[in-house]
Structure formats: C-alpha cells, structure tokens
Design a protein around this motif. Structure first.
Motif, PDB file in Angstrom:
ATOM      1  N   ARG A 176       0.807  -1.224   0.000  1.00  0.00           N
ATOM      2  CA  ARG A 176       0.000   0.000   0.000  1.00  0.00           C
ATOM      3  C   ARG A 176       0.841   1.277   0.000  1.00  0.00           C
ATOM      4  O   ARG A 176       0.290   2.373  -0.119  1.00  0.00           O
ATOM      5  N   GLY A 177       2.136   1.159   0.175  1.00  0.00           N
ATOM      6  CA  GLY A 177       2.989   2.334   0.284  1.00  0.00           C
ATOM      7  C   GLY A 177       3.307   2.956  -1.062  1.00  0.00           C
ATOM      8  O   GLY A 177       2.793   2.546  -2.105  1.00  0.00           O
ATOM      9  N   ASP A 178       4.168   3.969  -1.023  1.00  0.00           N
ATOM     10  CA  ASP A 178       4.601   4.613  -2.262  1.00  0.00           C
ATOM     11  C   ASP A 178       6.015   5.148  -2.080  1.00  0.00           C
ATOM     12  O   ASP A 178       6.476   5.372  -0.954  1.00  0.00           O
ATOM     13  N   VAL A 179       6.691   5.305  -3.197  1.00  0.00           N
ATOM     14  CA  VAL A 179       8.040   5.870  -3.223  1.00  0.00           C
ATOM     15  C   VAL A 179       8.021   7.047  -4.192  1.00  0.00           C
ATOM     16  O   VAL A 179       7.852   6.862  -5.398  1.00  0.00           O
ATOM     17  N   PHE A 180       8.162   8.256  -3.639  1.00  0.00           N
ATOM     18  CA  PHE A 180       8.098   9.480  -4.442  1.00  0.00           C
ATOM     19  C   PHE A 180       6.826   9.528  -5.284  1.00  0.00           C
ATOM     20  O   PHE A 180       6.843   9.918  -6.453  1.00  0.00           O
ATOM     21  N   GLY A 181       5.725   9.106  -4.690  1.00  0.00           N
ATOM     22  CA  GLY A 181       4.436   9.164  -5.363  1.00  0.00           C
ATOM     23  C   GLY A 181       4.089   7.955  -6.198  1.00  0.00           C
ATOM     24  O   GLY A 181       2.938   7.811  -6.625  1.00  0.00           O
ATOM     25  N   LEU A 182       5.057   7.079  -6.449  1.00  0.00           N
ATOM     26  CA  LEU A 182       4.798   5.872  -7.230  1.00  0.00           C
ATOM     27  C   LEU A 182       4.457   4.726  -6.284  1.00  0.00           C
ATOM     28  O   LEU A 182       5.210   4.429  -5.360  1.00  0.00           O
ATOM     29  N   GLN A 183       3.311   4.094  -6.513  1.00  0.00           N
ATOM     30  CA  GLN A 183       2.850   3.023  -5.640  1.00  0.00           C
ATOM     31  C   GLN A 183       3.864   1.876  -5.588  1.00  0.00           C
ATOM     32  O   GLN A 183       4.380   1.445  -6.627  1.00  0.00           O
ATOM     33  N   THR A 184       4.125   1.394  -4.373  1.00  0.00           N
ATOM     34  CA  THR A 184       5.136   0.347  -4.198  1.00  0.00           C
ATOM     35  C   THR A 184       4.852  -0.909  -5.021  1.00  0.00           C
ATOM     36  O   THR A 184       5.779  -1.451  -5.634  1.00  0.00           O
ATOM     37  N   PRO A 185       3.614  -1.434  -5.046  1.00  0.00           N
ATOM     38  CA  PRO A 185       3.370  -2.628  -5.879  1.00  0.00           C
ATOM     39  C   PRO A 185       3.712  -2.406  -7.345  1.00  0.00           C
ATOM     40  O   PRO A 185       4.261  -3.300  -8.007  1.00  0.00           O
ATOM     41  N   ILE A 186       3.404  -1.204  -7.855  1.00  0.00           N
ATOM     42  CA  ILE A 186       3.718  -0.899  -9.248  1.00  0.00           C
ATOM     43  C   ILE A 186       5.228  -0.811  -9.444  1.00  0.00           C
ATOM     44  O   ILE A 186       5.771  -1.293 -10.443  1.00  0.00           O
ATOM     45  N   LEU A 187       5.911  -0.217  -8.469  1.00  0.00           N
ATOM     46  CA  LEU A 187       7.365  -0.109  -8.541  1.00  0.00           C
ATOM     47  C   LEU A 187       8.020  -1.492  -8.533  1.00  0.00           C
ATOM     48  O   LEU A 187       8.943  -1.765  -9.320  1.00  0.00           O
ATOM     49  N   ILE A 188       7.538  -2.376  -7.658  1.00  0.00           N
ATOM     50  CA  ILE A 188       8.075  -3.737  -7.597  1.00  0.00           C
ATOM     51  C   ILE A 188       7.822  -4.460  -8.916  1.00  0.00           C
ATOM     52  O   ILE A 188       8.697  -5.143  -9.449  1.00  0.00           O
ATOM     53  N   MET A 189       6.618  -4.290  -9.464  1.00  0.00           N
ATOM     54  CA  MET A 189       6.284  -4.918 -10.753  1.00  0.00           C
ATOM     55  C   MET A 189       7.233  -4.447 -11.852  1.00  0.00           C
ATOM     56  O   MET A 189       7.786  -5.261 -12.612  1.00  0.00           O
ATOM     57  N   LEU A 190       7.448  -3.138 -11.938  1.00  0.00           N
ATOM     58  CA  LEU A 190       8.324  -2.599 -12.973  1.00  0.00           C
ATOM     59  C   LEU A 190       9.762  -3.075 -12.787  1.00  0.00           C
ATOM     60  O   LEU A 190      10.471  -3.348 -13.772  1.00  0.00           O
ATOM     61  N   LEU A 191      10.204  -3.171 -11.542  1.00  0.00           N
ATOM     62  CA  LEU A 191      11.555  -3.648 -11.267  1.00  0.00           C
ATOM     63  C   LEU A 191      11.730  -5.101 -11.702  1.00  0.00           C
ATOM     64  O   LEU A 191      12.738  -5.463 -12.336  1.00  0.00           O
ATOM     65  N   VAL A 192      10.742  -5.944 -11.394  1.00  0.00           N
ATOM     66  CA  VAL A 192      10.794  -7.358 -11.782  1.00  0.00           C
ATOM     67  C   VAL A 192      10.810  -7.483 -13.298  1.00  0.00           C
ATOM     68  O   VAL A 192      11.586  -8.266 -13.869  1.00  0.00           O
TER      69      VAL A 192
END
Length: 335
Positions: A176-192
């Motif tokens: 549910r968190g975010d990093v600089f406005g980008l949702q953490t689940p989306i960030l993890i998905m993009l990283l993977v």
C-alpha cells in the motif's frame, strides 16, 4: 548546386526516411507486441467512452495495483512458457510463501530473515518442479498440478485454514505504500519486469530459454545443458510467485492460505494475450506486461460498468481463445 539538384537530394532523403519508417512499421506489425498493444488501446478507448470515471487518477492507481500481482506472477510464467513448459502451482506457491512470511513475523523473526525465507520457499517449490520435469522426465502439467495441491495443503495445514493477522504496521509498505508518489506494488512490478527483460533479451540464459522452447533437441545437440536451464526456469517462476505473495500479504495485511486460487490461469492468460506462443520459443516480456495490463483494464472497466462476474469470465475466455488463434496463425506464417 542548382535548385533542381537540391530538389532531387531532398526528395531522396524523404523517400529513404519513408522507406525506413515503413520497414519499422512492418517489423512492428509482425512482432509479438503489436496485437496485444492494439487490443489494450481499443479496450481503453471503449472504457473511456462508457464511463467518465475510468481515467481518473484514483482509478488508474487502482488498476496499477490490481495489475501488479498478476503481472509479477506472469513474469515467471513467461520464462516457463517460453521454454516449452507450464506452471500451475504459482497461485498455491504465492499463498504458501505469503502465509509463511506472515507467520514468521508474528513469531518475532526479523523481517530481514522472514522475507528471504518466504522467497526461498517459492524457489524451493520451483526447484522441485524443475527437478521432476528436467531430470525425472515427468510432464510439466502433471508435476505442477501435484505441487499446486501440495503447496496449498501445507499452507492450510500450517494455519488451520485461518488467516494470520496482526502484522506490524510498517509491513503495509510493500502493498500500500509509495516511493516518491509511485505506488510500491507498481514499482516492484516494474523492477521485476526490468530485470527479466535484461535477462531474457541480453544474456545467454535468455537465448537458451528461447532455444528450449523453439527446439529442445536442437538446443541439446548444440551443447545447451537443457536440464539445468529447465531447473532454473521453474525456480524463477517460484521466486516470482513468492514476490507476488509478499505484495498480496502486505496489501491485505494478512497471511491468507486460500489466496491465489486460479491466479495461475490469469498469469497464463496474460502471457498468451501478450503474444507468447503457448508451445514456447516465441514471445516477449514486454508483451506479457501489456497482456497483464489489458486484463487489468478489462476487469476494472467491466466492474465499473456493472457487468456480471460470470459474463466477465466468458469475455476473458473468448479473448484468450482469440489470442491463441492469432499466435498460432503468426507461428504458421513465420515457420
């Protein structure tokens, strides 16, 4: 240089640019990403015309969260299908890994240890799948069907069928968190996806995975250690499932032993819709991302306009059949 000569030179440049553009478009049209991308754009266009709430920031963030879990699982599934296999155990592996991670944290195990142990369980199930398929010569669909039941059973027995609650507040950052406005689940998905894009498109491992699905015997005769790479492919699938389990457990703030039911079908659908051949050897990790997004947008849009979940299953089934048909026809043209 006179005006006529200048005109000829300018015209030549324009013609060459036009030729290169047409060649690029032709290559794109023949590639595995073209059809799913066009499909995604068409679905988005339909949803925009049918509901004003579709393009709102809150809804787009919600779509991203929904897509992330299936997309992460689909990354591992892409590797498996490209190699000519299938993995039906990913939903159960996600539940087992998530509940184990939750249980360890409730037992006061440090997060730096609990989370890697959850990932290790996913990898271990993948290695079991890979060993039975690569070294024991068992059919992938049978092996992964068996481990699907085993992993789910272990999760249910260990928890008594009840969810594990009481997780620390900081744990919700992954879901549910975010990093600089980008949702953490989306960030993890993009990283993977970024990591797997590099692995599949720019390393010998990726070339070997495509070779396994294209012609396993030819790959073996070329010196590729087929069994080893099959083992690694299923280990990657297990790892991706456990990463998705971490995100889902964090999002729910609960370890759910019943989580992930039928998620393997959604992952396979994302891969196939994304243009990867179900028989292996052809496909794209970018196409898988587009396929997952298409499914997520479709689910979200149909829910917003009030379509029954039963009808949604019919629509998704038709889309999957259409994607398989297009994939088969493209494979015929390329062969």
């Amino acid at each position: 240089m006179n005006s006529s000569e200048s005109h000829k030179v300018d015209t030549g440049i324009d013609v060459s640019v036009g030729i290169r553009t047409r060649i690029s478009l032709a290559r794109f049209a023949k590639g595995p990403v073209c059809y799913p991308l066009v499909g995604l754009m068409m679905v988005c266009l339909v949803m925009v015309t049918m509901t004003d709430a579709f393009l709102t920031p809150d809804n787009l963030i919600n779509v991203g969260r929904q897509v992330s879990i299936n997309a992460i699982i689909a990354v591992g599934m892409t590797c498996v299908i490209l190699s000519g296999g299938i993995d039906l155990s990913v939903g159960s592996v996600m539940a087992l890994s998530g509940t184990l991670t939750a249980a360890l944290m409730i037992a006061a195990v440090p997060p730096a240890l609990a989370i890697p142990i959850g990932f290790a369980v996913g990898i271990a199930v993948g290695l079991v799948n890979g060993f039975c398929i690569a070294y024991a010569g068992m059919p992938p669909i049978i092996v992964t069907l068996a481990t699907m039941g085993i992993a789910r059973g272990i999760a249910l027995v260990a928890t008594g069928g009840y969810p594990i609650d009481g997780l620390p507040d900081w744990f919700e950052f992954f879901g549910r968190g975010d990093v600089f406005g980008l949702q953490t689940p989306i960030l993890i998905m993009l990283l993977v996806f970024a990591v797997m894009y590099v692995v599949l498109d720019h390393t010998p491992f990726g070339r070997y995975v495509y070779a396994l699905g294209g012609n396993e015997e030819a790959a073996r005769l070329s010196g590729v250690r087929v069994a080893r790479y099959k083992l690694l492919v299923y280990a990657i699938s297990g790892l991706c499932a456990s990463i998705a389990g971490l995100v889902l457990t964090s999002r729910l703030m609960s370890g759910q032993p019943n989580a992930g039911v039928s998620f393997e079908l959604d992952a396979i659908a994302a891969v196939v819709i994304g243009g990867t051949s179900i028989s292996g050897g052809r496909g794209s990790i970018i196409g898988t991302l587009i396929g997952a997004m298409l499914l997520g947008v479709l689910n979200n849009g149909l829910n917003m306009i009030g379509v029954s979940p039963y009808v949604q299953n019919i629509i998704k089934g038709v889309i999957i059949l259409l994607a398989i048909y297009i994939s088969r026809e493209r494979s015929k043209r390329l062969s």
